[in-house]
Design a protein around this motif. Structure first.
Motif, PDB file in Angstrom:
ATOM      1  N   PRO A  28      59.075 -91.585  36.485  1.00  0.00           N
ATOM      2  CA  PRO A  28      60.157 -92.464  36.043  1.00  0.00           C
ATOM      3  C   PRO A  28      61.519 -91.796  36.189  1.00  0.00           C
ATOM      4  N   ALA A  29      62.544 -92.611  36.154  1.00  0.00           N
ATOM      5  CA  ALA A  29      63.912 -92.135  36.335  1.00  0.00           C
ATOM      6  C   ALA A  29      64.241 -91.001  35.377  1.00  0.00           C
ATOM      7  N   GLY A  30      65.040 -90.065  35.880  1.00  0.00           N
ATOM      8  CA  GLY A  30      65.434 -88.945  35.043  1.00  0.00           C
ATOM      9  C   GLY A  30      66.665 -88.254  35.584  1.00  0.00           C
ATOM     10  N   TYR A  31      67.089 -87.246  34.876  1.00  0.00           N
ATOM     11  CA  TYR A  31      68.208 -86.425  35.313  1.00  0.00           C
ATOM     12  C   TYR A  31      68.061 -85.036  34.721  1.00  0.00           C
ATOM     13  N   ASN A  32      68.733 -84.089  35.335  1.00  0.00           N
ATOM     14  CA  ASN A  32      68.770 -82.716  34.834  1.00  0.00           C
ATOM     15  C   ASN A  32      70.151 -82.392  34.308  1.00  0.00           C
ATOM     16  N   ILE A  33      70.207 -81.559  33.290  1.00  0.00           N
ATOM     17  CA  ILE A  33      71.450 -80.903  32.885  1.00  0.00           C
ATOM     18  C   ILE A  33      71.208 -79.406  32.929  1.00  0.00           C
ATOM     19  N   PHE A  34      72.048 -78.713  33.708  1.00  0.00           N
ATOM     20  CA  PHE A  34      71.978 -77.267  33.833  1.00  0.00           C
ATOM     21  C   PHE A  34      73.110 -76.654  33.006  1.00  0.00           C
ATOM     22  N   SER A  35      72.755 -75.790  32.058  1.00  0.00           N
ATOM     23  CA  SER A  35      73.738 -75.073  31.252  1.00  0.00           C
ATOM     24  C   SER A  35      73.862 -73.666  31.815  1.00  0.00           C
TER      25      SER A  35
END
Length: 304
Positions: A261-268
């Motif tokens: 399913p749709a998703g996204y990443n956040i890179f810190s």
């Protein structure tokens, strides 16, 4: 700390009504594929949930790695331009094109011209000109260098391959070296996965070895891609440490399909040269298609 969000494969819908002339090309195969397959799993409200959740988390920058349209009709390209204006200002959003954005001859030029403010390097002219190479470009935001590459080329029916050529490889190395000498964290954005076996033969990236050589020669800390609609992590060699190559599912994929399913990443991202630290948080839409949940957390380090 710098927080970078990543989405890909928008495939902004619904598919518009197209003329017979527009369908008298490779578009007819994509038109049939959309109505047989993608229409059942690609939902606009899914994309809305994803982008609203990203906005709520307020990252410093958003990277979009291609396939913003479906058949690259002019009305689709114009609609994406309006959608991008809602998603964020050009200085806060960086885009590279995918194979669907160059679906038929001439589409690549139209897409690039329409979305140029989101693809313009810091030192590039403000106005788009057809006789100039846009890619690779580099944007510096805080201590992060965002380097955009293109694999988008028009291909025959039933093919979705990409191409990374010698000129782009040479200029990518130069940008990577310059960013490394400036002590920046280098993020390379590209649509096709630069990994052997990551996708089927007719969807592959031509120039994978060339890209790997560019990363090895220039150095990088992170590579982002789309195309496969999968959540993956691969690795490439570089002078200092292996470089994570991270793919993400389509931002419009509803739950219940054969792809994630749709998703996204956040890179810190934090630290500095030789001691970079990065944490990836992957978010995805839940099984009911009504909420976004944290699916995975991964820590990366380039400490020498």
């Amino acid at each position: 700390m710098f927080r970078l969000a990543h989405i890909s494969d928008i495939h902004l819908g619904p598919l518009p009504a197209l003329s017979v002339l527009e369908l008298a090309s490779k578009r007819i195969t994509g038109f049939v594929n959309w109505h047989r397959n993608r229409r059942r799993h690609m939902f606009a409200n899914t994309l809305d949930l994803i982008t609203e959740d990203i906005e709520r988390r307020d990252p410093d920058h958003l990277a979009i790695t291609g396939d913003l349209v479906n058949l690259a009709a002019k009305i689709e390209i114009d609609t994406v331009a309006r959608w991008l204006a809602v998603v964020g200002k050009p200085e806060n959003v960086s885009v590279v094109p995918g194979n669907h954005d160059a679906y038929v001859p001439g589409a690549y030029e139209r897409s690039t011209e329409s979305w140029y403010p989101y693809m313009r390097g810091d030192d590039a002219p403000k106005g788009w000109t057809e006789d100039r190479h846009v890619f690779p470009y580099m944007r510096v935001r805080d201590y992060v260098a965002l380097i955009g590459c293109s694999t988008a080329v028009a291909t025959p029916p039933f093919a979705a391959s990409g191409y990374f050529g010698r000129r782009q490889a040479r200029e990518t190395v130069n940008l990577l070296r310059a960013a490394g000498e400036a002590g920046l964290f280098r993020v390379v954005m590209i649509h096709h996965p630069p990994i052997h076996g990551a996708t089927s033969f007719h969807k592959r990236m031509i120039g994978i070895r060339r890209f790997a050589a560019a990363i090895s020669a220039g150095g990088a800390e992170l590579v982002l891609h789309g195309h496969t609609h999968l959540n993956t992590v691969h690795w490439l060699k570089s002078p200092a440490a292996p470089v994570p190559v991270v793919g993400i599912s389509s931002a419009s994929q509803g739950p219940g399909g054969h792809k994630p399913p749709a998703g996204y990443n956040i890179f810190s991202i934090s630290g500095g040269p030789g001691r970079w630290n990065m944490m990836r948080e992957r978010y995805e839409i839940d099984q009911f298609g009504t909420d976004i949940v944290l699916a995975e957390t991964t820590r990366f380090s380039t400490a020498e």
